[in-house]
Design an enzyme around this catalytic site. Structure first.
Site, mmCIF file in Angstrom:
data_model
loop_
_atom_site.group_PDB
_atom_site.id
_atom_site.type_symbol
_atom_site.label_atom_id
_atom_site.label_comp_id
_atom_site.label_asym_id
_atom_site.label_seq_id
_atom_site.Cartn_x
_atom_site.Cartn_y
_atom_site.Cartn_z
ATOM 1 N N PHE A 1 -4.335 -1.823 -2.931
ATOM 2 C CA PHE A 1 -3.214 -1.984 -2.010
ATOM 3 C C PHE A 1 -2.731 -0.653 -1.478
ATOM 4 C CE2 PHE A 1 -2.777 -5.879 -4.504
ATOM 5 C CZ PHE A 1 -2.342 -6.815 -3.585
ATOM 6 N N ASP A 2 -2.560 -0.560 -0.174
ATOM 7 C CA ASP A 2 -1.716 0.485 0.383
ATOM 8 C C ASP A 2 -0.295 0.244 -0.119
ATOM 9 O OD1 ASP A 2 -0.838 2.582 2.243
ATOM 10 O OD2 ASP A 2 0.017 0.917 3.375
ATOM 11 N N ALA A 3 0.517 1.288 -0.159
ATOM 12 C CA ALA A 3 1.878 1.140 -0.691
ATOM 13 C C ALA A 3 2.902 0.904 0.426
ATOM 14 C CB ALA A 3 2.253 2.372 -1.513
ATOM 15 N N ASP A 4 3.177 1.933 1.218
ATOM 16 C CA ASP A 4 4.244 1.845 2.211
ATOM 17 C C ASP A 4 3.862 0.928 3.363
ATOM 18 O OD1 ASP A 4 5.982 3.550 0.859
ATOM 19 O OD2 ASP A 4 4.986 5.319 1.656
ATOM 20 N N ASP B 1 -1.700 -2.214 5.892
ATOM 21 C CA ASP B 1 -1.163 -2.465 7.230
ATOM 22 C C ASP B 1 -1.727 -1.524 8.284
ATOM 23 O OD1 ASP B 1 0.563 -0.330 5.896
ATOM 24 O OD2 ASP B 1 1.291 -0.243 7.961
#
Length: 227
Positions: free
Chosen positions: A8-11, A181
């Site tokens: 997962f990307d975080a932000d 995203d």
């Protein structure tokens, strides 16, 4: 289970970064006597976006971005505050809070209960991201975080994902999914690494012609029917 490893990307994928950033900016402004108005924040935000885009293209370093944004911001306002101190106070405040995006925490809990291994892949400032993660409700659900500063490379480079592979030698294109995203860093990075990817696209933006996207979801609830 289709994908054991979920990267997962975080932000803006798990965390509501605009919320956390706005809070940190307000705290920094109060400490340094900087006018705290929507127009002033918009100025900072635009400068910040421009510099991070240059970082994503590999044109500048992360250290350059985090300081230069305040040099340009203060110069544009004709203020004499210390840009290094402003950046330090902003980052300190940023590390204090992590606000989950809608459905992100509930989805991660379900995935964790199903036996998936959840990891963070991020280009964010290491000290800030680790502090935010450790104090967030995601902490017991995340098996580890791969941060570009520690990897010696950043998304979307193949070298960054080679580092991830060195830490997780069991990952393959068949058992791993990249979720994020950003088309420029997350999706392109997955393409560069030969890994399947899932684009989180809450705004319904058109798909780019130059990227391969295996899945597209509006929010993280959509993952539950994919993995």
């Amino acid at each position: 289970m289709n994908y054991l490893y979920l990267l997962f990307d975080a932000d803006d994928t798990l965390f509501d970064f605009p919320h956390a950033s706005a809070r940190a900016f307000h705290i920094m402004c109060r400490k340094h006597g900087i006018p705290d108005t929507p127009e002033v924040y918009a100025l900072y935000h635009n400068i910040n976006l421009e510099l991070w885009a240059a970082f994503d293209r590999g044109e500048v370093s992360k250290d350059f971005v985090t300081l230069e944004r305040y040099i340009r911001f203060l110069k544009a306002l004709d203020l004499k505050s210390d840009p290094a101190a402003c950046n330090r106070d902003y980052l300190e405040a940023l590390g204090e809070r992590a606000y989950p995006l809608p459905y992100a925490l509930e989805t991660c809990k379900t995935l964790h209960e199903r036996g998936h291994q959840l990891y963070i892949i991020t280009n964010a400032v290491a000290s800030v991201q680790r502090k935010r993660l450790e104090s967030s409700p995601f902490a017991p659900l995340i098996s580890g975080a791969f941060i570009s500063e520690e990897a010696g490379a950043s998304k979307p480079s193949r070298a960054y994902f080679d580092y991830v592979r060195s830490q997780l030698p069991g990952i393959t294109p068949e058992n791993t999914l990249v979720i994020g995203d950003s088309l420029a860093t997350d999706m392109r990075g997955a393409n560069n690494a030969g890994l399947p990817c899932c684009w989180v696209n809450p705004g319904g933006l058109p798909r780019p012609a130059d990227l391969h996207l295996d899945y597209e979801i509006q929010d993280l609830r959509g993952l539950l029917s994919i993995v």
